[in-house]
Design a protein around this motif. Structure first.
Motif, short mmCIF file in Angstrom:
data_model
loop_
_atom_site.label_atom_id
_atom_site.label_comp_id
_atom_site.label_asym_id
_atom_site.label_seq_id
_atom_site.Cartn_x
_atom_site.Cartn_y
_atom_site.Cartn_z
N GLN A 624 0.85 -1.19 0.00
CA GLN A 624 0.00 0.00 0.00
C GLN A 624 0.89 1.24 0.00
O GLN A 624 1.27 1.75 1.04
CB GLN A 624 -0.89 -0.05 1.26
N SER A 625 1.23 1.72 -1.22
CA SER A 625 2.18 2.83 -1.30
C SER A 625 1.51 4.18 -1.08
O SER A 625 2.18 5.17 -0.86
CB SER A 625 2.85 2.82 -2.67
N GLY A 626 0.18 4.20 -1.21
CA GLY A 626 -0.51 5.48 -1.05
C GLY A 626 -0.55 6.27 -2.35
O GLY A 626 -1.11 7.36 -2.38
N LEU A 627 0.08 5.73 -3.40
CA LEU A 627 0.02 6.43 -4.69
C LEU A 627 -1.22 5.98 -5.45
O LEU A 627 -1.40 4.81 -5.75
CB LEU A 627 1.27 6.10 -5.51
N ILE B 94 -0.68 14.91 -7.24
CA ILE B 94 -1.17 13.67 -6.65
C ILE B 94 -0.12 13.00 -5.79
O ILE B 94 -0.42 12.31 -4.84
CB ILE B 94 -1.67 12.72 -7.77
N GLU B 95 1.18 13.27 -6.08
CA GLU B 95 2.22 12.60 -5.31
C GLU B 95 2.30 13.11 -3.88
O GLU B 95 2.87 12.45 -3.01
CB GLU B 95 3.57 12.79 -6.01
N ALA B 97 -0.33 13.54 -2.04
CA ALA B 97 -1.42 12.94 -1.26
C ALA B 97 -1.09 11.47 -0.97
O ALA B 97 -1.56 10.57 -1.64
CB ALA B 97 -2.74 13.06 -2.03
N GLN B 98 -0.18 11.29 0.01
CA GLN B 98 0.26 9.91 0.30
C GLN B 98 0.03 9.51 1.75
O GLN B 98 0.67 8.59 2.26
CB GLN B 98 1.74 9.78 -0.01
N GLN B 99 -0.94 10.19 2.38
CA GLN B 99 -1.15 9.90 3.81
C GLN B 99 -1.54 8.45 4.07
O GLN B 99 -1.33 7.94 5.16
CB GLN B 99 -2.24 10.81 4.38
N LEU B 100 -2.12 7.77 3.12
CA LEU B 100 -2.61 6.41 3.35
C LEU B 100 -1.53 5.35 3.14
O LEU B 100 -1.81 4.18 3.17
CB LEU B 100 -3.79 6.11 2.43
N ARG B 101 -0.27 5.84 2.95
CA ARG B 101 0.76 4.84 2.71
C ARG B 101 0.96 3.94 3.94
O ARG B 101 0.95 4.39 5.07
CB ARG B 101 2.08 5.54 2.37
N GLY B 102 1.15 2.69 3.69
CA GLY B 102 1.28 1.73 4.81
C GLY B 102 2.66 1.80 5.42
O GLY B 102 3.60 2.30 4.86
#
Lengths: 649, 102
Positions: A624-627, B94-95, B97-102
């Motif tokens: 899950q990279s968030g990209l 868009i790069e 917006a990565q708060q959901l990265r695991g």
């Protein structure tokens, strides 16, 4: 319901055995805060029980056949286990003993326990004890007997640990509970084998079937040996004998009850209850004989090395129980039961007397009591001497008759080793008993000075403690005097008791050794009589030479052999051995395996599941990279794959 | 030249260009425009099939009208999300917006 009231015997049995339970419930629920009412209820209930027991004994004295009332309780296929009452000479006699001793002990406790904060609780437990024991005595089936057997164990646990704030008392209670429980496992296993092999636990049926050779001998032997395990725990036989000396942590009246008529008597009672059953298995009988002998000799030696008043009596109880088991195992049904009866009387007497001294001088050490003028308490001193004479087996006290009966049975046994052991036991019993008595009666040194100390001490105790004519003193002295009277006369009831007991027990003749009673059989028996009495007198004289006569060093022959004395005082290292066995077997063996199972398999399994979850979580979170666009790409690739799959298949 | 195949190729090209744009553009507005391109590729398909194959000429046109309406709604929602995002992080890349990265 009408039938119930029309039959006075049934009413008396139900009332006698049930009332103490009612009194316990009432005390615990309603009257805990009022000590006076609680004691009244409890003593009243046990008094009525006593009246019922005596009524039953008189009513059924000449009845001959056993009276049985029962209703089916547990039904599983062919096995029906009833609940009810079995009234035969043995149970009636025992019922009377239990009721009498319980009643006297409860009256005695009015004085002994006066002012104790746990007074109501004490009486509630006493009632529980009496109820459990009396219900056990008149149980018609082994299962009912077992249930109340456990209740007796529970009640004695509660009473031994009565001063539960004291560490040693709560430890002693636990020790008694765990030791007897361990033994009860074997008892229960024996019952299970019996149910599987025979299918009935009714005492009368068991005895009759064993008599009629309807049971395979191996079944009898296995179950009898296992059931004897229960006797070993309850009656403090070797190697489970160490809980009983520790049980004196409880109040002294409790010890009196525990050592005479209830707890420890339960084991011997059960043995005699299914005596015809036992007598069909020579192996079980010889095992019991050996264990009884070992117990008797070991505990006699232990009693020589202690200076604790109650502990001497505790060891003597163990040794007398061993003696009873010997008598029973040698085929002397009547001799064993008779010794149980007389022992109940004089042992309660000894403990209650000791209680008066302990109450007065606040110490258990009989040397100290003697130095402080213990003999000035004339009534308990005289009564205690009577009890001691009975314990040593001196004519005309009750112990003489029953000991002679057992020795007579042992003399019939082909192997004379047992008789020799019995006589040696009689010698040692007389020695250690009178060692104690002479310490108290003839204190060496400054006895005069101590007499003053006595009165000062008494006043310090409480308003009534030092007053030898007060309520407290007399409520303790009267039961003691009654018991002393009983000890004096009980021996002479031997032949009528024997006639009564033997009337309905055909099985008692089964062992081949027909029961003999004292003095009727030829010169050999007189020789035995004379040698036993002279040994007892010899023991007393020996004790007098070492402890009683003027200028005696009061050291005893044991002092010259410190290693042996240490061995005796440490109870032959039995406690250490048991401790070690416990450490090795339970802590190092079983517990270790369970711990390992817990740590490795259960904990490990759960840890493994957790580690897997965490690991897979890590993996997926890495993906899950968030990209947003990466997700899209994967999605499209997946769709493309699906499309390709459908196109080319 | 006026055959179904030509229209379909054009539509496929348009759709692919849109897909490429969605996957490759880092600018959110650009991605939104690319999505519009993909929708239009689909629209061309509808119209082509309607013109050459369907017995009833209205169905494809109706579909196309629906898709255009849908695209308008989507653009409105998309733009408002982009606005909200811009307020939050002062950027429409868009790069970021990565708060959901695991």
């Amino acid at each position: 319901m009408m039938d119930f009231f029309k039959d006075p015997v049934l009413v008396a049995a139900a009332l006698g055995s049930g009332l103490p339970l009612v009194s316990m419930a009432v005390i615990l629920i309603f009257t805990r805060h009022d000590q006076r009412i609680s004691a009244t209820i409890s003593v009243g209930a046990i008094a009525i029980s006593w009246v019922c027991a005596v009524y039953l004994l008189i009513k059924l004295w000449g009845a001959g056949a056993a009276v049985q009332y029962q209703a089916p309780w547990l039904i599983a296929d062919d096995i029906v286990i009833p609940f009810g009452y079995l009234l035969d000479p043995l149970s009636l006699l025992m019922l009377c003993i239990v009721a009498t001793i319980s009643f006297l002990v409860q009256v005695y406790s009015l004085g002994y326990m006066a002012g104790d904060p746990g007074f109501s609780r004490y009486y509630a437990f006493q009632s529980l004890f009496a109820w459990a024991m009396m219900s056990m005595v008149i149980a018609p089936s082994m299962l009912q007997l077992f249930i109340f057997w456990e209740m007796v164990g529970l009640a004695s646990y509660l009473l031994i640990g009565f001063y539960y704030e004291k560490y040693s008392a709560s430890q002693a209670g636990k020790k008694a509970f765990v030791m007897t429980r361990t033994a009860d496992i074997f008892f229960f296993l024996g019952l299970i084998i019996l149910v599987l092999g025979f299918g009935d636990l009714g005492i009368i049926k068991m005895n009759e079937a064993a008599q009629a050779h309807m049971l395979p001998p191996y079944l009898i032997t296995i179950s009898a040996c296992l059931i004897f395990g229960g006797v070993m725990g309850k009656s403090a036989q070797f190697p489970l004998l160490t809980w009983l000396p520790d049980a004196m942590e409880g109040p002294t009246p409790v010890s009196a009850l525990l050592h005479s008529a209830t707890m420890v008597a339960a084991g011997v009672y059960m043995f005699s209850r299914i005596f015809p059953f036992y007598s069909q298995s020579a192996e079980a009988m010889s095992m019991a004989l050996a264990i009884g002998t070992i117990t008797m000799l070991l505990s006699s030696t232990m009693a020589m090395a202690t200076y604790d008043l109650k502990q001497v009596w505790a060891y003597s109880t163990v040794s007398q129980l061993g003696f009873m088991v010997m008598g029973l195992a040698a085929g002397g049904y009547f001799a064993g039961v008779f010794h149980l009866t007389t022992h109940a009387g004089f042992k309660a007497l000894l403990f209650l007397c000791s209680g008066i001294f302990i109450h007065e001088y606040h110490t258990n050490d009989f040397r100290v009591i003697g130095k402080h003028g213990g003999r000035s308490l004339t009534i308990p001193m005289v009564c205690m001497t009577i009890g001691a004479l009975a314990l040593s087996g001196i004519f005309p006290f009750s112990g003489f008759f029953s000991k002679e009966a057992i020795l007579g049975v042992l003399a019939q046994h082909p192997n004379k080793l047992w008789l020799g052991a019995g006589l040696l036991g009689a010698l040692m019993t007389a020695y250690y008993t009178f060692r104690l008595i002479f310490f108290m009666v003839f204190p060496q040194g400054d006895a005069r000075h101590a007499a003053h100390h006595d009165s000062a001490h008494g006043h310090g105790h409480g308003e009534e403690g030092g007053d030898h004519h007060g309520y407290v003193f007399w409520s303790m002295a009267v039961p003691v005097m009654i018991l002393a009277g009983v000890t004096l006369v009980l021996g002479f009831s031997q032949s009528s008791l024997e006639h009564f007991l033997m009337s309905t027990v055909p099985g008692a003749h089964g062992a081949g050794a027909d029961v003999q009673h004292g003095g009727e059989h030829g010169a050999g028996h007189y020789m035995l009589l004379i040698s036993a009495v002279s040994l007892a007198v010899g023991g007393i004289v020996w004790a007098y030479m070492e402890f009683g006569r003027k200028g005696a060093k009061q050291e005893g022959f044991l002092r010259k052999m410190p290693a042996v004395e240490e061995l005796f005082a440490r109870r032959w290292y039995l406690d250490d051995l048991l401790r070690k066995a416990l450490d090795r077997l339970v802590y190092a063996g079983l517990t270790n395996i369970f711990t390992r199972n817990d740590r490795r398999i259960i904990d490990g399994g759960i840890d493994g599941i957790c580690a897997f979850t965490v690991g897979s979580g890590r993996f997926f979170s890495f993906m899950q990279s968030g990209l947003l666009q990466q997700n899209l790409l994967v999605m499209i690739a997946a769709v493309a794959l699906v499309v390709l799959f459908f196109l080319f298949s | 030249m006026n055959t179904l195949g030509v229209y379909l190729i054009i539509a496929a090209l348009l759709f692919s260009l849109g897909l490429l744009g969605v996957l490759q553009r880092r600018n959110l507005i650009g991605m939104l425009i690319s999505v519009e391109l993909m929708l239009n590729g689909a629209n061309i398909n509808f119209m082509a099939f309607n013109r050459f194959l369907a017995p009833d000429p209205t169905v494809g046109q109706l579909f196309t009208l629906f898709v255009m309406g849908l695209a308008a709604a989507e653009a409105a929602i998309g733009l408002s999300i982009i606005l909200a995002l811009f307020r939050k992080m002062r950027s429409i890349n868009i790069e970021r917006a990565q708060q959901l990265r695991g």
